[in-house]
Design an enzyme around this catalytic site. Structure first.
Site, short mmCIF file in Angstrom:
data_model
loop_
_atom_site.label_atom_id
_atom_site.label_comp_id
_atom_site.label_asym_id
_atom_site.label_seq_id
_atom_site.Cartn_x
_atom_site.Cartn_y
_atom_site.Cartn_z
N CYS A 114 -74.98 -20.22 -44.56
CA CYS A 114 -73.55 -19.99 -44.75
C CYS A 114 -72.69 -20.55 -43.62
O CYS A 114 -71.50 -20.77 -43.80
CB CYS A 114 -73.28 -18.49 -44.90
N HIS A 250 -65.51 -17.79 -43.85
CA HIS A 250 -66.57 -17.80 -44.84
C HIS A 250 -66.33 -16.65 -45.80
O HIS A 250 -66.09 -15.51 -45.39
CB HIS A 250 -67.93 -17.65 -44.15
N ASN A 280 -69.88 -15.44 -52.90
CA ASN A 280 -70.37 -16.12 -51.70
C ASN A 280 -71.03 -17.43 -52.11
O ASN A 280 -72.10 -17.43 -52.71
CB ASN A 280 -71.38 -15.21 -50.98
#
Length: 323
Positions: A114, A250, A280
């Site tokens: 990520c 993020h 996500n």
């Protein structure tokens, strides 16, 4: 004069299939309310059968090139952040290079889960500052739906597929925080925390594996580390929270996003939030959010932006840039 890596184009792509939270109620002991209250996620996109990470990346990249008014052969290099490349090798980046019709330069993948896009921006910035490249296409693209355990309600409802891309170009600045372009970066990792977020398979074990996560532990690390890396990058850039126009974090969990903003001393109306619509998307989430922020009219030329991300590794980092 100071050489800067300046964003001149942004684009994103999301697969056609939209999966609302209610769809998971058919197969899992979960609900729309349970997912929303814990993550802020309402829906996500899943790639179609046969649709690969390089396919998503190519479409986002082409849109970024179009916005920049450039052709693929105007680019010197491609840096693609992904943990879900099409094949073990060659790189998904080289596949994008071919699909775009770019017949020179170089392309490579970068894997920091990520945090991948922060790492990719930092590497692209270094290529430009060193003179190795004058224009770099930086992409984040993922098909995390391919590594989900559909029986694990704590993880499979959180992730989605997508891609985002930026075109960076070398331009001259004055060496001050008022310059457009990347002003500072900060990268970190700590392999001691591998077991709280990982995939339980891989090439050397001859298995594919599924994503595994200890959500409470990830949350515990996330807010503190994200705020710290953002502040460190801002200090390096010579800016403060008062100077920031937008935080583009993020997009993992709305509570992490809110907690990090509080720790940075910034109100939520200065945060670009897309997690509700995308879930996500790992390394794709920051470039997706940047592109959507531009599309919404939030992000404008000259705005000071802070991006920060944390992912498996643990790996985390931040980038300060002026749009």
């Amino acid at each position: 004069m100071t050489r800067r890596a300046v964003v001149i184009g942004a684009g994103h792509y999301l697969p056609e299939r939209v999966v609302e939270n209610a769809e998971f109620e058919k197969t899992l002991d979960t609900s729309d309310e349970w997912i929303r209250s814990r993550s802020g996620i309402e829906r996500r996109h899943f790639a179609a059968e046969g649709e690969t990470t390089s396919d998503l990346a190519t479409k986002a990249a082409q849109r970024a090139l179009d916005q920049a008014g450039l052709a693929a052969n105007d680019i010197d290099a491609i840096v693609l952040a992904t943990s879900t490349a099409d094949l073990t090798f060659p790189s998904a980046a080289s596949m994008v290079q071919a699909k775009l019709g770019m017949d020179h330069g170089f392309a490579f993948d970068l894997q920091a889960v990520c945090a991948g896009f922060a790492y990719a921006l930092t590497n692209a910035n270094a290529l430009i500052l060193s003179g190795q490249a004058s224009r770099v296409l930086v992409i984040g693209a993922e098909t995390f739906s391919r590594i989900m355990d559909w029986n694990d309600r704590s993880t499979c409802v959180l992730f989605g597929d997508g891609a985002g891309a930026l075109v960076l170009e070398a331009q001259e600045g004055n060496g001050t925080p008022e310059d457009r372009g990347i002003l500072a970066t900060d990268l970190n990792s700590d392999g001691r925390h591998k077991d709280i977020l990982y995939v339980d398979g891989g090439i050397s074990t001859q298995t594919t594996g599924f994503l595994r996560m200890q959500g409470k532990e990830v949350f515990r690390h996330a807010v503190e580390k994200l705020a710290a890396t953002a502040v460190k990058a801002m200090d390096s850039a010579g800016v403060s929270s008062e100077d920031v126009d937008w935080v583009v974090p993020h997009q993992a969990n709305i509570r992490i996003i809110q907690g990090t903003a509080r720790k940075m001393g910034l109100p939520m109306d200065k945060v670009v939030v897309t997690v509700q619509d995308h879930g996500n998307t790992s390394a794709a989430s920051i470039p997706l959010a940047l592109s959507v922020g531009v599309e919404r009219g939030q992000i404008k030329k000259g705005d000071l932006i802070v991006t920060e991300a944390i992912g498996g590794g643990l790996a985390w980092g931040a980038v300060v840039l002026r749009w």
